[in-house]
Design an enzyme around this catalytic site. Structure first.
Site, PDB file in Angstrom:
ATOM      1  N   ASP A 301      -2.634   5.617  -4.485  1.00  0.00           N
ATOM      2  CA  ASP A 301      -2.860   5.901  -3.077  1.00  0.00           C
ATOM      3  C   ASP A 301      -2.222   4.771  -2.275  1.00  0.00           C
ATOM      4  O   ASP A 301      -1.722   3.789  -2.843  1.00  0.00           O
ATOM      5  CB  ASP A 301      -4.359   6.035  -2.784  1.00  0.00           C
ATOM      6  CG  ASP A 301      -4.624   6.963  -1.595  1.00  0.00           C
ATOM      7  OD1 ASP A 301      -3.730   7.099  -0.738  1.00  0.00           O
ATOM      8  OD2 ASP A 301      -5.727   7.548  -1.530  1.00  0.00           O
ATOM      9  N   TYR A 302      -2.242   4.887  -0.959  1.00  0.00           N
ATOM     10  CA  TYR A 302      -1.530   3.978  -0.067  1.00  0.00           C
ATOM     11  C   TYR A 302      -1.973   2.530  -0.307  1.00  0.00           C
ATOM     12  O   TYR A 302      -3.111   2.171  -0.037  1.00  0.00           O
ATOM     13  CB  TYR A 302      -1.807   4.395   1.372  1.00  0.00           C
ATOM     14  CG  TYR A 302      -0.827   3.910   2.402  1.00  0.00           C
ATOM     15  CD1 TYR A 302       0.090   4.785   2.968  1.00  0.00           C
ATOM     16  CD2 TYR A 302      -0.824   2.592   2.839  1.00  0.00           C
ATOM     17  CE1 TYR A 302       0.978   4.354   3.942  1.00  0.00           C
ATOM     18  CE2 TYR A 302       0.054   2.151   3.792  1.00  0.00           C
ATOM     19  CZ  TYR A 302       0.964   3.035   4.348  1.00  0.00           C
ATOM     20  OH  TYR A 302       1.842   2.596   5.315  1.00  0.00           O
TER      21      TYR A 302
END
Length: 759
Positions: A301-302
């Site tokens: 994820d980011y």
């Protein structure tokens, strides 16, 4: 296959200098073969083997690097990858980048100006539509119609690929039992059986029947795993999940997505039992890849890899990168750690090349399976397709149909609904009556407010000059200002009936938007009560991204329609239902609590040694509100009524080596109008070696019936339906009695029992 553009091999000086810095490059004398036979595992392996043999360490790590791209706004600011990085082979995929012209230009740089000409992957968050925005996923789940959800994902894929997108970060398959958590809006609710059905359907819709077709997206099942169990309903928080609960509740939708062919999985921000998911080798390499045999692409994820430092399990960026890669996280989204911090570590032997190669292979496999080595421009070369396949009448019709099915009629006292189109005056009140964003919701792709049909616009179109509309906003969504109440009350007094459009702003749910209250924001509840005090027939339409506690409206407001954030055609779909052109058929995919103090509350709970009892104080309940929900899982009314006969089973006794069971239930439309019922089947293991849920959803079926019509619906039960994890965490079916319940919600009363005998 004929290429849209020639694959010209250029060797700029910068590329040559970078290549010699880490390893001696092996230049291709000829371009790769023009046909890679996407879909052929042997051809895939041979092609990827040959390509990897020619890659330097820098180029390999470049394939694992994903910078933020044009239009990305999903996290903290980070330096976008430059075109020169593409030329140097330092970017394998790009986040948040779309548009046929832009993606083709960047792809052309990768193909024609990098040393090896490896195509880029373009990823974009296509959650519930690209330009044609469908209902939010929680709303789609309310349809209890996976086929409709599959079609919605198919439409999204057609539009997104026409805009040059290869890869979506959907579906979110997290089970969520805490409506304070903002991201409950992105999933299918609280139940693993329902969630699994929608996970599979959405994967199939995004990826289509042939992944190498030019209108298919890599689907990403996210967030692996337990993200929806965040403590306190706070996004990004830790999740304490017992192994039994992890296997019974949170893992099944991911298994369903994998079984449906999901080519990508995203790691979750949370930790489980002290291990952050971006470093959780036992779950990623052990369960996902080992036990399940999944061979797809796992993306962080980011900045998820970087955040291993904040979690406190990595002291340096290199440590974080080594932990992520070892755990099986293939693509480093935005952190830039794999590219910048692992080359020296790999050369020094602190990062095994086998781990690097395994991740690179999975990235290249994904590109092969999409057919990008056959034709890297297949998603962007036809600019006319971008216009022709975006927001078409057919797509809008599909969005309207999905929205109709997604809405849940929570209550309808006195049959206030459906309304008559011959009303003289209709009051339209509330902050969301004419708010386009209130139709679209959050994570809207490239959706535009101008595309959305609001309820007020739809009412004007449907009623024309026959009915006078008196409009009053009454209050803003989250304001304490009550100065608009008087105008709203006057409008109600003038009218024959009142429609109130209340709820949340889209930015009150989704990522990082958590709430400690489940009440209507601001003074909307007071507004509703003030209008209801006029004595006029009042219908409240809720537009929101989480279950809202509207207990204060009980006994005051006769009709409530849960519309969620219903998409571009939401206004039309709402009017279709309010006036009876279409009957409501949605069912709740989540339990609605009376107030936030009941959270967590869900239908598949365990009983405890002292289950709630009215006549015994010393049982599991509250002293200020009932222990029961405001609305149970699976609840939803129609404009007719349905009756159920007791279910029957094909066999009263099952043997351990033959656990096939058929359950039949006869349902009858007992009302005066045609309608659609969602027949639901629940199962309870009455006595087991470990405690079991009071009942579990094990089947559902949408059935359309005319007045007086009956139909017998049959369900099949087997090993997986009857099985549990025993004390040793073995998946087994134990001897004993099982009870089956059938009806229109999780509170179904009609039941039948059968027995599994011992060996």
């Amino acid at each position: 296959m004929t290429r849209a553009c020639p694959r010209i091999r250029l060797m700029p000086l910068l590329s040559a200098l970078l290549a010699t810095a880490l390893a001696a490059p092996v230049a291709w004398a000829d371009p790769p073969p023009p046909k890679t036979s996407a879909g052929d595992p042997a051809a895939e392996k041979a092609y990827v083997d040959a390509l990897m043999a020619k890659m330097t360490l820098a180029e390999k790590l470049g394939q694992l690097n994903q910078p933020p791209g044009v239009g990305n706004n999903t996290g903290p600011a980070a330096m976008a990858g430059s075109e020169d990085q593409v030329r140097r082979g330092e970017i394998g995929s790009w986040l948040g980048t779309h548009g046929a012209a832009l993606t083709c230009r960047l792809q052309r740089i990768a193909i024609e100006e990098s040393r090896l000409g490896i195509p880029l992957l373009f990823a974009y968050d296509v959650i519930h539509g690209m330009r044609t925005v469908f209902p939010v996923p929680l709303g789609e789940a309310s349809s209890f119609d996976p086929d409709e959800a599959r079609n919605a994902a198919r439409v999204a894929a057609v539009e997104a690929t026409a805009h040059g997108v290869h890869w979506t970060y959907a579906p979110m398959v997290d089970i969520a039992r805490d409506p304070r958590w903002g991201r409950i809006v992105e999933g299918a609710g609280e139940d693993p059986y329902l969630g699994s059905a929608f996970a599979a359907a959405r994967v199939q819709g995004f990826q289509g029947e042939d992944l190498a077709a030019p209108d298919t997206l890599l689907a990403t099942a996210k967030h692996f795993v337990g993200y929806g169990a965040a403590e306190g309903g706070r996004d990004y928080n830790i999740a304490e999940i017992p192994e039994r609960t992890l296997r019974e509740v949170y893992l099944p939708p991911f298994k369903a997505a994998v079984d449906a062919g999901a080519q990508s999985v995203m790691a979750a921000f949370n930790e489980i039992s002290g291990v952050p998911m971006h470093a959780h080798q036992p779950l990623i390499e052990g369960v996902l890849r080992g036990d399940w045999g999944w061979d797809g692409l796992l993306v962080s994820d980011y900045t998820g890899v970087l955040e291993l430092m904040e979690h406190g399990v990595a002291a340096t960026r290199e440590d974080a990168g080594r932990l992520g890669l070892r755990a099986g996280v293939d693509v480093d989204m935005v952190s830039n750690i794999y590219l910048k911090d692992l080359p020296v570590a790999a050369q020094a032997g602190r990062v095994p090349m086998a781990e690097v190669d395994a991740s690179v292979r999975r990235v290249l496999n994904a590109k092969f399976r999409l057919g990008l080595f056959d034709d890297p421009y297949r998603y962007c070369k036809d600019s006319a397709r971008q216009e022709a396949m975006t927001l078409t009448p057919e797509h809008r019709a599909a969005a309207r149909r999905m929205a109709q099915k997604s809405m849940v009629l929570l209550k309808n006292e006195g049959d206030v609904l459906p309304l008559s189109k011959s009303l003289g005056t209709l009051a339209v009140i509330g902050p969301l009556a004419d708010e386009p964003w209130g139709m679209l919701g959050n994570w809207v792709g490239i959706g535009r407010p101008a595309d959305a049909v609001t309820p007020l616009a739809a009412l004007k179109e449907a009623l024309g000059e026959r009915t006078r509309l008196v409009v009053a906003k009454g209050a803003d969504i989250d304001s304490a200002d009550t100065s608009g109440f008087d105008k709203a009350v006057r409008a109600a007094r003038e009218a024959d009936a009142v429609l109130m459009f209340l709820g949340e702003h889209p930015e009150m749910s989704a990522e990082a938007n958590n709430r400690t209250s489940l009440d209507l924001p601001g003074v909307q509840q007071q507004l509703a009560l003030a209008v209801a005090a006029t004595g006029k027939p009042v219908v409240v339409v809720l537009l929101n991204g989480r279950p809202l506690s509207t207990g204060a409206l009980q006994g005051r407001v006769p009709a409530i329609l849960e519309a969620w954030f219903p998409g571009v055609e939401g206004g039309n779909a709402i009017v279709d239902l309010l006036f009876g052109d279409v009957g409501p058929s949605g069912k709740l995919p989540v339990t609605v609590p009376r107030n936030v103090g009941q959270v967590p509350i869900y239908h598949a709970h365990r009983n405890t040694g002292r289950p709630p009892a009215k006549d015994n104080k010393y049982t599991s309940k509250y002293i200020d509100v009932p222990w029961t929900p405001l609305y149970p899982f699976g609840h939803g009314l129609g404009y007719t009524t349905f009756g159920y006969d007791a279910p029957t089973v094909s066999r009263a006794t099952l043997a351990p080596n033959d656990l096939a069971q058929q359950v039949s239930v006869r349902v009858t439309n007992t009302g005066q109008r045609a309608g659609t019922e969602v027949v639901q089947l629940y199962l309870r293991d009455d006595v087991a070696s470990v405690t079991r849920p009071v009942r579990e959803l094990r089947g559902f079926r949408r059935v359309e019936l005319q007045p007086g019509e009956s139909r017998t619906v049959m369900f099949e039960l087997g090993f997986e339906d009857l099985a549990l994890y025993d004390a040793d965490m073995r998946r087994v079916v134990e001897p004993g009695t099982f009870t089956v319940f059938a009806g229109g919600s999780s509170e179904a009363e009609q039941s039948v029992a059968f027995k599994v005998v011992a060996r």
